[in-house]
Design a protein around this motif. Structure first.
Motif, mmCIF file in Angstrom:
data_model
loop_
_atom_site.group_PDB
_atom_site.id
_atom_site.type_symbol
_atom_site.label_atom_id
_atom_site.label_comp_id
_atom_site.label_asym_id
_atom_site.label_seq_id
_atom_site.Cartn_x
_atom_site.Cartn_y
_atom_site.Cartn_z
ATOM 1 N N VAL A 191 0.873 -1.180 0.000
ATOM 2 C CA VAL A 191 0.000 0.000 0.000
ATOM 3 C C VAL A 191 0.902 1.220 0.000
ATOM 4 N N ALA A 192 0.819 2.025 -1.054
ATOM 5 C CA ALA A 192 1.712 3.174 -1.206
ATOM 6 C C ALA A 192 0.927 4.390 -1.669
ATOM 7 N N ALA A 193 1.481 5.547 -1.405
ATOM 8 C CA ALA A 193 0.833 6.800 -1.822
ATOM 9 C C ALA A 193 1.007 6.998 -3.327
ATOM 10 N N ALA A 194 -0.099 7.148 -4.050
ATOM 11 C CA ALA A 194 -0.071 7.483 -5.475
ATOM 12 C C ALA A 194 -0.210 8.993 -5.651
ATOM 13 N N ASP A 195 -1.159 9.604 -4.946
ATOM 14 C CA ASP A 195 -1.315 11.055 -4.893
ATOM 15 C C ASP A 195 -1.188 11.493 -3.437
ATOM 16 N N THR A 196 -0.619 12.632 -3.228
ATOM 17 C CA THR A 196 -0.504 13.175 -1.880
ATOM 18 C C THR A 196 -1.206 14.515 -1.819
ATOM 19 N N PHE A 197 -1.610 14.892 -0.607
ATOM 20 C CA PHE A 197 -2.301 16.172 -0.456
ATOM 21 C C PHE A 197 -1.372 17.328 -0.800
ATOM 22 N N ALA A 198 -0.097 17.211 -0.417
ATOM 23 C CA ALA A 198 0.851 18.299 -0.675
ATOM 24 C C ALA A 198 1.077 18.517 -2.167
#
Length: 220
Positions: free
Chosen positions: A23-30
């Protein structure tokens, strides 16, 4: 309600040889103004349900079952007295006289306490005779372990010998009986409860579920 599900997370235990979970970040809020995660896993990751197509060449896939098939009137069978790699005998399977209206047997071994360690592979398992008795009575099966069959051991541990690797699976899935694996928190349950374990709409040989126990007045 009681959650019976292991969380999906990177590096979680998987059945030997199955795809690893990531499970990894594809889009981030920043960077993107929102959050989207990328999930990679096998169809039998974590708490999941097996369809007959898992081990039977011409077995049904999950999408051939109505959603009602994943809501079960379950009875808990206490197998916590059994040790590592000890078979669950057919005599443990409840009959209609002791568990009227039940259509699922959940075998509680408490082996979920070993989740994340090699010892988790050494769980008690269903004897083929026990699996055949469940199939004859139309009982779906749940277990707090990798499999109703023996799981291959970690290197250097005891060998499986000549045991059939999927004997219980063949007895159950060959009869069209669903199997719910890697349940957890069974020690908190009453003897009878409603199991709700809806799979994601994958439609194949198996899929992760969110397994929840509903007991007593909560059932509607």
């Amino acid at each position: 309600m009681q959650d019976l599900t292991h969380p999906i997370e990177s590096g979680m235990p998987v059945y030997p040889g199955d795809p690893a979970v990531s499970v990894a970040a594809a889009d981030t809020f920043a960077a993107d103004g929102c959050r989207v995660s990328e999930l990679a896993c096998g169809s039998h990751a974590g708490t999941h349900v097996d369809a007959p197509a898992h081990t039977e060449e011409h077995g049904d896939t999950l999408d051939s079952y109505p959603v009602s098939a994943f809501v079960r009137d379950a009875v808990v069978v206490d197998c916590t007295d059994l040790g590592a790699r000890e078979p669950i005998p057919a005599e443990r399977v409840p009959g209609s006289e002791t568990a009227p209206r039940a259509d699922c047997t959940v075998f509680r071994t408490d082996w979920d306490r070993h989740w994340g360690r090699d010892r988790y592979r050494n769980h008690p398992y269903l004897s083929v005779a026990a699996a055949e008795r469940c199939a004859e009575r139309g009982l779906a099966v749940g277990i707090d372990a990798f499999s109703p069959d023996p799981t291959p051991p970690a290197e250097g541990e005891m060998e499986l010998g000549d045991r059939a690797p999927f004997g219980a699976h063949h007895a159950l899935l060959g009869a069209g009986v669903l199997v719910f694996e890697n349940l957890t928190n069974l020690e908190a349950l009453p003897e009878r409860f409603e199991l709700r374990a809806q799979p994601i709409a994958l439609g194949g040989d198996g899929a992760p579920v969110r397994a929840v126990a509903v007991a007593g007045e909560e059932r509607g």
